[in-house]
Write an enzyme that holds these catalytic residues in place. Sequence first.
Site, PDB file in Angstrom:
ATOM      1  N   ASP A  50     -15.152 -43.999   5.367  1.00 37.72           N
ATOM      2  CA  ASP A  50     -14.352 -45.161   4.989  1.00 37.72           C
ATOM      3  C   ASP A  50     -14.997 -46.447   5.481  1.00 37.72           C
ATOM      4  O   ASP A  50     -15.075 -47.445   4.751  1.00 37.72           O
ATOM      5  CB  ASP A  50     -12.939 -45.004   5.569  1.00 37.72           C
ATOM      6  N   GLU A 122     -14.819 -40.228   0.493  1.00 41.18           N
ATOM      7  CA  GLU A 122     -15.199 -40.921   1.728  1.00 41.18           C
ATOM      8  C   GLU A 122     -15.897 -39.977   2.701  1.00 41.18           C
ATOM      9  O   GLU A 122     -16.854 -40.371   3.391  1.00 41.18           O
ATOM     10  CB  GLU A 122     -13.964 -41.533   2.371  1.00 41.18           C
TER      11      GLU A 122
END
Length: 236
Positions: A50, A122
């Site tokens: 992320d 992610e």
Amino acid sequence: MARRKPDLDALLDKLGYRFEKPELLERALTHVSAPGAGGQSYQRLEFLGDRVLGLSIAEMLYAAFSDAPEGELSRRLAELVRRETCAEVAIAWDVGPYVKLGAGEAHSGERRNLTILADVCEAIIGAVFIDGGYAAAKELVERSFGGLLNAPRRALRDPKSALQEWAQGKGLPTPIYAVVEQTGPDHAPRFRIVVKVKGVENEFGTGTSKRIAEQAAARGLLLREGVWTEEEHGVA
């Protein structure tokens, strides 16, 4: 009969990256519900990915939109790193068949769950970062998200907010909205709204609710005054 394990080569081809440590990709594809996952699920890689994604996208936007102010860059960044966009990328990679899930989750169709797909996206970025460094991870992000830079999934700002910002920037009072007409039955009304900005010709909008009509009126004024363009903010 046990589900046949898919060939990872097809996924690697779509990613355009080959791992020095394949176990990192295996972990990036492992949901916490998978048998024996324990501490080897994708959650930690997702956390890392992320942050890598955010930095990579920020760099891309900074280079691509050299004249854009900070506010616009922030809105574009938020659009590109949101769950739905990450899930869209994961779908393009076709990661669903590779995700390791618990039996219950697998049977309930969780391979198509947007949250899980976004998390895996992610996590894969995080895995590439650990395996090959930031440059390799950024290349993956550029290949996978680059085509979305100029194609936001949603308007970067809703018309009413944009119109208020524009008016304030010109030192004008807050725009005023008023119902001009309401037609149709109570269960299916239709509203015609006028938006008034001091020193600017009034604009009208219609919709099945006051909110929709107000947004239509604001959008019309922004387009008419050249603040927005049809290409980026016209009605889809």
